[in-house]
Design a protein around this motif. Structure first.
Motif, PDB file in Angstrom:
ATOM      1  N   MET A 145       0.830  -1.207   0.000  1.00 17.76           N
ATOM      2  CA  MET A 145       0.000   0.000   0.000  1.00 17.76           C
ATOM      3  C   MET A 145       0.860   1.250   0.000  1.00 17.76           C
ATOM      4  O   MET A 145       0.671   2.169  -0.820  1.00 17.76           O
ATOM      5  N   MET A 146       1.831   1.322   0.907  1.00 18.24           N
ATOM      6  CA  MET A 146       2.685   2.500   0.983  1.00 18.24           C
ATOM      7  C   MET A 146       3.508   2.674  -0.288  1.00 18.24           C
ATOM      8  O   MET A 146       3.754   3.799  -0.735  1.00 18.24           O
ATOM      9  N   SER A 147       3.926   1.573  -0.891  1.00 18.32           N
ATOM     10  CA  SER A 147       4.673   1.647  -2.151  1.00 18.32           C
ATOM     11  C   SER A 147       3.825   2.274  -3.245  1.00 18.32           C
ATOM     12  O   SER A 147       4.293   3.137  -4.001  1.00 18.32           O
ATOM     13  N   ALA A 148       2.582   1.832  -3.334  1.00 20.11           N
ATOM     14  CA  ALA A 148       1.690   2.347  -4.377  1.00 20.11           C
ATOM     15  C   ALA A 148       1.380   3.826  -4.153  1.00 20.11           C
ATOM     16  O   ALA A 148       1.349   4.626  -5.106  1.00 20.11           O
ATOM     17  N   LEU A 149       1.147   4.216  -2.916  1.00 16.07           N
ATOM     18  CA  LEU A 149       0.868   5.614  -2.618  1.00 16.07           C
ATOM     19  C   LEU A 149       2.076   6.498  -2.944  1.00 16.07           C
ATOM     20  O   LEU A 149       1.935   7.579  -3.528  1.00 16.07           O
ATOM     21  N   ALA A 150       3.266   6.032  -2.572  1.00 14.38           N
ATOM     22  CA  ALA A 150       4.476   6.806  -2.847  1.00 14.38           C
ATOM     23  C   ALA A 150       4.701   6.951  -4.341  1.00 14.38           C
ATOM     24  O   ALA A 150       5.019   8.043  -4.836  1.00 14.38           O
ATOM     25  N   ALA A 151       4.526   5.864  -5.084  1.00 12.42           N
ATOM     26  CA  ALA A 151       4.731   5.917  -6.539  1.00 12.42           C
ATOM     27  C   ALA A 151       3.740   6.864  -7.198  1.00 12.42           C
ATOM     28  O   ALA A 151       4.099   7.632  -8.105  1.00 12.42           O
ATOM     29  N   ALA A 152       2.476   6.822  -6.748  1.00 14.31           N
ATOM     30  CA  ALA A 152       1.465   7.714  -7.322  1.00 14.31           C
ATOM     31  C   ALA A 152       1.808   9.171  -7.044  1.00 14.31           C
ATOM     32  O   ALA A 152       1.632  10.041  -7.901  1.00 14.31           O
ATOM     33  N   ALA A 153       2.300   9.459  -5.836  1.00 11.96           N
ATOM     34  CA  ALA A 153       2.638  10.832  -5.477  1.00 11.96           C
ATOM     35  C   ALA A 153       3.840  11.335  -6.270  1.00 11.96           C
ATOM     36  O   ALA A 153       3.846  12.470  -6.754  1.00 11.96           O
ATOM     37  N   VAL A 154       4.869  10.502  -6.420  1.00 13.18           N
ATOM     38  CA  VAL A 154       6.055  10.899  -7.172  1.00 13.18           C
ATOM     39  C   VAL A 154       5.701  11.164  -8.630  1.00 13.18           C
ATOM     40  O   VAL A 154       6.198  12.111  -9.257  1.00 13.18           O
ATOM     41  N   ALA A 155       4.800  10.342  -9.187  1.00 11.58           N
ATOM     42  CA  ALA A 155       4.373  10.534 -10.574  1.00 11.58           C
ATOM     43  C   ALA A 155       3.684  11.876 -10.768  1.00 11.58           C
ATOM     44  O   ALA A 155       3.649  12.407 -11.882  1.00 11.58           O
ATOM     45  N   ARG A 156       3.169  12.450  -9.690  1.00 14.28           N
ATOM     46  CA  ARG A 156       2.487  13.737  -9.762  1.00 14.28           C
ATOM     47  C   ARG A 156       3.370  14.882  -9.284  1.00 14.28           C
ATOM     48  O   ARG A 156       2.890  15.989  -9.054  1.00 14.28           O
ATOM     49  N   GLY A 157       4.667  14.608  -9.122  1.00 16.65           N
ATOM     50  CA  GLY A 157       5.614  15.673  -8.823  1.00 16.65           C
ATOM     51  C   GLY A 157       5.977  15.852  -7.362  1.00 16.65           C
ATOM     52  O   GLY A 157       6.756  16.749  -7.024  1.00 16.65           O
ATOM     53  N   ALA A 158       5.443  15.023  -6.475  1.00 17.32           N
ATOM     54  CA  ALA A 158       5.761  15.158  -5.052  1.00 17.32           C
ATOM     55  C   ALA A 158       7.133  14.572  -4.749  1.00 17.32           C
ATOM     56  O   ALA A 158       7.592  13.639  -5.414  1.00 17.32           O
TER      57      ALA A 158
END
Length: 227
Positions: free
Chosen positions: A176-189
């Motif tokens: 779960m944390m991996s998916a959330l982190a990847a989604a955030a990085v893809a959006r510039g975070a």
């Protein structure tokens, strides 16, 4: 570090209110004592966040007094590097300290470990506006785990990370944390922020999240229903 920076708390709160779809927090108290958010939850109508508890204990005392006098059910959340001192101040104001130890944590999301969910679990990622919700579904389509992350500029605030008790100890928290982190990085975070429950602290620490401060939560004692 002798105190947690108020700006870091503000950045977390900006994302937390977006993640939970509650109104933007407003200043409360004098001289930038804290911020106030309308939660409208049963037993938690208002939440006040202390910004300067460590550098100015009097600011915390003012907030605690206002919470003690509030008509609505109000929580006082205090990020601090001096939990014993905070406990003394809120107790002196007549507030009840909730019996849980939470942590304010941060991480560099670009270096976040990646773990895919093991079969038969499948991942669903949905993004609407600034908020991404990740769900991990079990073999019958049930939601086995769920989490939210809100991206505000370079920051991503993770919230409500939950795994169903029937699906625990299967690596879903890491996935779960991996998916959330990847989604955030893809959006510039780049920077991840969260407040971790006592149960989640070990998981987040194992993934590289850093403890920045303790978080104490207090409220006015509940009045028995028969009074």
């Amino acid at each position: 570090m002798t105190r947690i920076e108020p700006e870091l708390i503000r950045r977390w709160l900006d994302g937390w209110t977006v993640a939970r779809a509650v109104p933007e927090a407003e200043p409360v108290g004098s001289a930038g004592d804290g911020l106030r958010s309308k939660c409208d939850q049963p037993g938690r109508e208002i939440e006040v966040f202390a910004l300067r508890a460590d550098e100015d204990p009097e600011s915390l005392a003012r907030l605690a007094a206002s919470v003690a006098a509030a008509q609505q059910i109000t929580w006082l959340t205090v990020p601090t590097l001096r939990p014993s001192a905070v406990e003394a101040v809120v107790s002196a104001a007549g507030l009840e300290l909730l019996h849980r130890s939470e942590w304010f944590m941060t991480t560099d999301l670009t270096e976040h470990p990646q773990h895919a969910p093991a079969a038969p679990y499948e991942r669903e990622v949905r993004t609407e506006g600034a908020v991404t919700v990740v769900s991990l579904h079990g073999p019958s389509g049930e939601i086995a785990a769920r989490g939210t992350i809100a991206v505000i500029g370079p920051d991503a605030i993770a919230d409500r990370i939950e795994t169903d008790p029937a699906h625990r100890r299967r690596g879903l928290g890491r996935a779960m944390m991996s998916a959330l982190a990847a989604a955030a990085v893809a959006r510039g975070a780049r920077t991840g922020l969260l407040i971790a429950s006592e149960e989640g602290q070990r998981l987040y620490s194992s993934l590289g999240w850093h403890h920045e401060a303790d978080v104490l939560i207090a409220r006015r004692p509940a009045v028995p229903a028969n009074r």
